[in-house]
Design a protein around this motif. Structure first.
Motif, short mmCIF file in Angstrom:
data_model
loop_
_atom_site.label_atom_id
_atom_site.label_comp_id
_atom_site.label_asym_id
_atom_site.label_seq_id
_atom_site.Cartn_x
_atom_site.Cartn_y
_atom_site.Cartn_z
N ASN A 74 -4.96 4.19 -9.70
CA ASN A 74 -5.09 5.26 -8.70
C ASN A 74 -4.09 5.16 -7.56
O ASN A 74 -4.25 5.79 -6.52
N ARG A 75 -3.06 4.34 -7.72
CA ARG A 75 -2.05 4.19 -6.67
C ARG A 75 -1.18 5.44 -6.57
O ARG A 75 -1.14 6.26 -7.50
N PRO A 76 -0.46 5.61 -5.44
CA PRO A 76 0.51 6.70 -5.32
C PRO A 76 1.65 6.53 -6.32
O PRO A 76 1.83 5.45 -6.90
N PRO A 77 2.44 7.58 -6.55
CA PRO A 77 3.56 7.50 -7.51
C PRO A 77 4.55 6.40 -7.15
O PRO A 77 4.77 6.09 -5.98
N MET A 78 5.14 5.82 -8.19
CA MET A 78 6.09 4.73 -8.03
C MET A 78 7.27 4.97 -8.97
O MET A 78 7.11 5.52 -10.06
N ALA A 79 8.47 4.58 -8.53
CA ALA A 79 9.66 4.78 -9.35
C ALA A 79 9.50 4.07 -10.69
O ALA A 79 8.99 2.96 -10.77
N ARG A 80 9.98 4.70 -11.75
CA ARG A 80 9.84 4.15 -13.09
C ARG A 80 10.95 3.17 -13.44
O ARG A 80 10.75 2.23 -14.18
N ILE A 202 2.42 2.37 9.49
CA ILE A 202 1.83 3.42 10.33
C ILE A 202 2.26 4.79 9.79
O ILE A 202 3.45 5.09 9.70
N TRP A 203 1.29 5.60 9.42
CA TRP A 203 1.55 6.96 8.93
C TRP A 203 1.95 7.83 10.12
O TRP A 203 1.22 7.96 11.09
N GLU A 204 3.12 8.44 10.03
CA GLU A 204 3.64 9.28 11.10
C GLU A 204 3.57 10.76 10.76
O GLU A 204 4.06 11.60 11.51
N GLY A 205 3.00 11.09 9.59
CA GLY A 205 2.92 12.48 9.16
C GLY A 205 4.08 12.88 8.28
O GLY A 205 5.19 12.37 8.39
N GLU A 206 3.83 13.84 7.36
CA GLU A 206 4.88 14.38 6.49
C GLU A 206 5.61 13.29 5.71
O GLU A 206 6.83 13.33 5.56
N GLY A 207 4.87 12.31 5.24
CA GLY A 207 5.47 11.26 4.42
C GLY A 207 6.32 10.28 5.18
O GLY A 207 7.05 9.48 4.57
N LEU A 265 0.29 5.86 2.77
CA LEU A 265 0.67 7.17 2.24
C LEU A 265 -0.53 7.89 1.62
O LEU A 265 -0.70 9.10 1.80
N LYS A 266 -1.34 7.14 0.90
CA LYS A 266 -2.47 7.77 0.23
C LYS A 266 -3.56 8.18 1.21
O LYS A 266 -4.14 9.27 1.09
N LEU A 267 -3.84 7.31 2.18
CA LEU A 267 -4.95 7.56 3.11
C LEU A 267 -4.52 8.29 4.37
O LEU A 267 -5.36 8.72 5.17
N ARG A 268 -3.18 8.39 4.57
CA ARG A 268 -2.64 9.03 5.78
C ARG A 268 -3.21 8.38 7.03
O ARG A 268 -3.57 9.04 8.00
N ARG A 269 -3.22 7.07 7.00
CA ARG A 269 -3.70 6.25 8.11
C ARG A 269 -2.79 5.04 8.23
O ARG A 269 -2.02 4.70 7.30
N ALA A 270 -2.88 4.36 9.33
CA ALA A 270 -2.19 3.09 9.49
C ALA A 270 -2.95 2.01 8.74
O ALA A 270 -4.18 1.94 8.82
#
Length: 748
Positions: A74-80, A202-207, A265-270
């Motif tokens: 369930n992790r975010p996408p990762m380079a292949r 730290i999530w700063e918004g917009e990725g 990135l997934k939780l949009r939190r620090a």
């Protein structure tokens, strides 16, 4: 223009960050606050090799405060593709990516990350995660598997392929009147800096992410993370203003960096992830080595043949290689030479650089063998080394840009009292205590890497300088401030050096003892551009006391620029800028090594290490009572911090000789002493008097500053000097590190 007496360059200045560190004002990677901060705790694999069948996180998710349990499912996408996420210090092969898939490659591999509103909740929940695996028997016994060693095929940047065979080393060894053959083992050692691997993402918004990371290269971590998680570099900022020790552990981005960033990135939190002390044993280490040395000489001690073969460990995913045998081709003259290096694939995490990688192990074996040869031919160990001293680089015949090793030998021997050494083993004692004196040579490369800096001089007399380099506790910020202050003739207190920010001018990872040579040169060049602009201002005004000055004709001292031939003709920098109406002046520089000049020379740092040990004849206990380390490392910018670096290297060398060893249960492929209670390090009681002597060298081939670096050379040769001293004390030669009391007593 040159720095003048009384200026900070070359002065034993106190660290500019000392107050912040001792008062707690300095914040490390796990100490930066963030709104809504979550805490992540790593769940390690229960096996060393195999595959995950399933992960049951239901009990963990039921713990109050748990927000998420990240796994490979369930992790975010990762380079292949592997080539998309190489880091600056990566060896060849396929680097490990945390939570990439279900495959288990090494013990304690991270297989899940529990994220909660408190560290306590996350830690508790992490223990409730059930990981079901299909296990395979791991390959971890390098001594047993050494027969399967092969040549490395995917080379790490900086690795020197052993040169072609010179002469007929095997025939010359067979025919020589005096010869020795010995096999040496050095175990896996593990980085144990005070600050453990940690990242606060730290999530700063917009990725966009701002990350405080335990790293030796902010830009390296940024580039790696952007590639792995398919982010834009401009959306990632990595900061490491303070680093609590690293010694190579932070050269490659730690897996906690990826885990914290994926969760943010997934939780949009620090999210903050800090590895435990036990988990510090699951990310890189100094590789185990097996080395064979065959040395032969004539009856007067002149080397006739040298053969040095090394086998070291790597992982199945990457070919990690170090320059273990190359030093043998640099130190001594011999007409016949063969060097070889092979690797064994193990089911362990890929090794990584540790202080003086390759040299710490390779020179230990070489200098131990030289001591054995000295005993065999009946020569004093120092006399044997002087008899085979290389005035030019063996093989190539290139001159050394500078080499003050003879003076290192002379000054170290004089200070230590080497002339009073009784040659026969067991001939020096104090009652039931045996006393031994040993020595060894040290060598490390002198290198400059490209790097950049920016400097801004303000009309109030303050100077702001910046580069993305880091300070892993070596005093980099202090030394860079000294270089800048000396170049423009300012008090050290007027200089503010910024570092550890990926948005600052480009810098390589901090390692290899090339930081001052590289970034220091860039700092000096940036400040010289400011100096040139100041002189242009003086020329434009026409009525200054300087009258059309040229840079080579002036000096910057105490906030003034003045003529060298007539110091009375001067003007303050403040007045000069005020006249020109300039609030600030900027200088930028990208400093590149002069390869055309450098390739004509051999470049190295050298040392001579003398050690005294006292050995309890009945119990085999060894105490290192004295070490004299004499170092020729070019120009010393700050003797105070440089001395500290060498002292730290000596302490670590004592630990390498007597204490440090990762003990593996090969049935499990697991390091069993993965804690500071059972992984022994040198403590205060283990370390006697250490004296450091710097031999002055002037060498502007290596870089314009003439510096060579002192971070690595301090440890090189220490283990051999201690081992040689133990032989002199006891008459027993131990070929396997660490030299514990059972080996001293012959019970191993």
């Amino acid at each position: 223009m040159t720095a003048q007496p009384g200026l900070p360059f070359g002065a034993p200045a106190a660290r500019v960050d000392a107050r912040a560190k001792v008062t707690g004002a300095a914040r490390y990677a796990a100490e930066h606050p963030a709104e809504g901060l979550l805490y992540g705790v790593v769940v390690p694999s229960p096996i060393a090799r195999g595959r995950i069948r399933s992960i049951d996180s239901r009990a963990a998710r039921a713990v109050p405060g748990v927000v998420e349990v990240l796994t490979h499912e369930n992790r975010p996408p990762m380079a292949r593709f592997d080539l998309l996420h190489k880091d600056m210090d990566a060896p060849g092969g396929s680097p490990f990516r945390p939570l990439h898939d279900a495959q288990i490659h090494s013990d304690a591999q991270p297989v899940a990350l529990v994220v909660a509103v408190s560290f306590e909740a996350a830690r508790h929940a992490a223990r409730l995660v059930e990981v079901h695996c299909t296990a395979e028997r791991p390959r971890s016994d390098m001594q047993r598997l050494a027969i399967e060693a092969r040549k490395p095929s995917r080379l790490k940047f900086g690795y020197q392929v052993p040169p072609k065979v010179r002469g007929e080393p095997e025939d010359a060894w067979d025919e020589a009147p005096v010869k020795i053959e010995a096999r040496y083992r050095s175990p896996a050692e593990f980085h144990n800096p005070i600050e453990m691997h940690a990242s606060t993402a730290i999530w700063e918004g917009e990725g966009q992410l701002t990350i405080y990371d335990k790293t030796q290269g902010a830009q390296n971590s940024r580039a790696y993370l952007a590639r792995v998680l398919k982010l834009r570099k401009r959306d990632v900022r990595v900061l490491c203003p303070f680093v609590g020790g690293a010694f190579g552990a932070g050269l490659r981005p730690g897996y906690q960096l990826v885990l914290a960033s994926m969760a943010a990135l997934k939780l949009r939190r620090a999210v903050r992830v800090v590895l435990t002390r036990q988990q510090m044993f699951s990310f890189g280490h100094r590789p185990e080595t097996l080395q064979t040395l065959k040395l032969a000489c004539d009856t007067e001690g002149r080397l006739r043949s040298v053969v040095h073969e090394a086998v070291s460990e790597t992982s199945r995913k990457e070919d990690y290689v170090e320059n273990i045998v190359s030093w043998t081709g640099l130190l001594y003259n011999t007409p016949n030479l063969r060097l070889a290096h092979r690797v064994v694939e193990l089911d362990r995490f890929t090794p990584t650089d540790m202080r003086a990688p390759g040299a710490a192990q390779g020179v230990y074996a070489l200098e131990s063998a030289m001591d054995e040869l000295a005993q065999a031919v009946g020569l004093d160990p120092l006399a044997l080394r002087l008899r085979n001293y290389a005035e030019t680089e063996p093989g190539s015949g290139k001159p050394f840009s500078s080499k003050a090793l003879r003076e290192c030998y002379a000054r170290g021997a004089q200070r230590f009292g080497w002339s009073r050494r009784e040659p026969e083993p067991r001939s020096m004692r104090d009652g039931r205590t045996l006393i031994g004196w040993g020595m060894a040579t040290g060598v490390w490369e002198a290198t400059q890497i490209h790097g950049a800096a920016r400097a801004v001089l303000r009309v109030d007399g303050t100077l702001e300088v910046g580069s993305a380099t880091t300070d892993i506790g070596t005093g980099t910020g202090t030394v860079m401030s000294q270089i800048a202050a000396a170049t423009l003739g300012l008090p050290l207190a007027k200089v503010d050096f910024s570092l550890g920010d990926s948005r600052l001018p480009m810098a390589p990872v901090q390692g290899g003892s090339f930081t001052v040579a590289s970034i220091g040169t860039a700092v000096q060049a940036a400040c010289l551009k400011i100096a040139a602009k100041l002189l242009l201002m003086a020329r434009a005004q026409g009525d200054t006391p300087l009258r059309q000055p040229r840079l080579k004709d002036v000096e910057f001292v105490n906030g003034l620029v003045r003529l060298r031939a007539d110091p009375s003709r001067s003007i303050s920098l403040r007045e000069l800028m005020q006249r020109a109406g300039a609030a600030e002046i900027e200088g930028k520089s990208l400093a590149l090594p002069n390869l055309m000049k450098q390739r004509k020379y051999a470049r190295a740092t050298h040392s001579a290490v003398f050690a005294e040990v006292r050995v309890d004849e009945d119990l085999g206990l060894v105490h290192v009572t004295r070490v004299v380390s004499t170092v020729a490392a070019g120009r010393i910018v700050n003797p105070r911090t440089a001395t500290s670096q060498i002292e730290g290297g000596v302490v670590w060398g004592i630990g390498m000789a007597l204490h440090e060893e990762g003990l593996v249960d090969h049935r499990l492929g697991r390091v069993m002493n993965h804690n500071l209670a059972e992984y022994h390090l040198a403590a205060n009681a283990d370390v006697g008097e250490i004296e450091v002597i710097f031999v002055d060298e002037r060498d502007e081939v290596v870089n314009p500053l003439g510096v060579k670096g002192v971070g690595e050379i301090g440890i090189v040769g220490v283990a051999a000097a201690v081992g040689n001293a133990i032989f002199h004390a006891t008459g027993r030669r131990v070929h396997s590190l660490p030299i514990t009391l059972d080996k001293v007593l012959g019970l191993d």
